[in-house]
Design a protein around this motif. Structure first.
Motif, short mmCIF file in Angstrom:
data_model
loop_
_atom_site.label_atom_id
_atom_site.label_comp_id
_atom_site.label_asym_id
_atom_site.label_seq_id
_atom_site.Cartn_x
_atom_site.Cartn_y
_atom_site.Cartn_z
N ASP A 1 0.80 -1.22 0.00
CA ASP A 1 0.00 0.00 0.00
C ASP A 1 0.84 1.28 0.00
O ASP A 1 1.97 1.30 0.45
N SER B 1 -3.15 4.35 -2.55
CA SER B 1 -3.87 3.08 -2.66
C SER B 1 -4.82 2.85 -1.49
O SER B 1 -5.94 2.37 -1.66
N LYS C 1 -7.88 4.94 -2.02
CA LYS C 1 -8.79 4.37 -3.02
C LYS C 1 -9.54 3.17 -2.46
O LYS C 1 -10.74 3.00 -2.71
N LYS C 2 -8.84 2.33 -1.68
CA LYS C 2 -9.50 1.16 -1.09
C LYS C 2 -10.60 1.58 -0.11
O LYS C 2 -11.68 0.99 -0.09
#
Length: 305
Positions: A277, A281, A284-285
């Protein structure tokens, strides 16, 4: 002022301390350059002035001041004025002292009236410096704070997230990141007006803040969307934290001008993976989990390991 005197000669140091104490300054002492650096690091945020002898064994004043200035720069500490004290009146020595990071140069023996006048000038500089520090702190707070809710704005929250990502990768520590927004918030603005909407946003922040641990960071991402950095917490504990936020918002309506306004939040939360990560990221998750929560009926938490 709080003044650090650095001098290896006991009589000179004690005489200076006596003069400065009579002028009602707070004095601390060091007997060589190395001790001066240690004392500076300890009291950097409180010092108003350093009086530094030039000729000292092991580490002289020029070298000590050069290192102090390097520490200031590397740690982003506030500038502190430094005056060199020396028996030498040679132009080359004065030039070297200023280039090493000194701001002034006094010739020993120092007359009491000269010292008193110099301290008066330094006091003016200290007062101005304190005002500038205060003004900068206010500006920094304004630049990092959301004006409506009083919590971190998006830029400041992302800075916290960047630091936690770096810390997590370095020390292999765990943390989670959550995004939440208000369900059907447009209806609040449409039905009750934007003043009511602003009131609800501020009250939601107050309620969620009640469920935060002291170390966790809450920020407004934009509009009705918020983010939380949940330090040293993953799995069930992180999910439970998000459930706590959700329940605090949904447990009772908000009262605006005698009108009851019901709202809830949907929450998406993810654990940071130190191997794969990044800040982008994990953001976004969390966003994907948030949309899953909304798609599943809202007023719920979706958590991803």
């Amino acid at each position: 002022m709080k003044i650090l005197i650095v001098d290896d000669t006991n009589t000179d140091r004690l005489l200076l301390k006596m003069y400065l104490s009579k002028l009602e300054h707070d004095v601390i002492e060091a007997v060589n350059g190395e001790q001066a650096i240690i004392q500076y690091i300890k009291d950097a945020n409180e010092l108003d002035l350093i009086l530094m002898d030039v000729q000292m064994p092991e580490m002289g004043g020029f070298e000590a001041v050069s290192k102090i200035r390097s520490i200031q720069e590397s740690r982003n500490l506030e500038w502190v004025p430094i005056i060199f004290l020396s028996a030498s009146a040679e132009a080359e020595d004065i030039d070297e002292g200023i280039r090493a990071g000194g701001d002034d140069y006094l010739i020993k023996p120092i007359h009491q009236k000269v010292l008193s006048a110099k301290m008066l000038a330094m006091q003016r500089i200290a007062d101005m410096r304190h005002r500038l520090i205060l003004a900068n702190n206010v500006l920094e707070a304004q630049a990092s704070t959301d004006h409506l809710t009083g919590i971190l704005n998006r830029r400041a929250l992302e800075t916290v997230l960047d630091r936690e990502v770096a810390r997590s990768k370095r020390f292999e520590s765990a943390f989670s990141f959550a995004l939440f927004d208000l369900d059907h918030f447009k209806r609040v603005n449409d039905n009750y007006g934007h003043d009511a909407g602003d009131f609800v946003l501020a009250e939601v922040v107050k309620r969620v803040s009640q469920g935060l641990r002291s170390d966790d960071a809450l920020g407004r991402v934009g509009g009705e969307e918020f983010g939380v950095v949940i330090f040293n917490c993953v799995g069930k504990k992180a999910r439970d934290a998000c459930e706590r936020y959700r329940q605090l918002v949904a447990e009772k309506p908000f009262i605006f001008n005698g009108i009851e306004i019901k709202t809830s939040i949907s929450v998406g939360c993810v654990a940071f993976d130190i191997k794969t990560d990044s800040r982008e990221s994990i953001y976004k998750k969390a966003d994907v989990c948030l949309y899953e929560a909304k798609g599943a009926g809202r007023n719920r938490v979706v958590y991803q390991e």
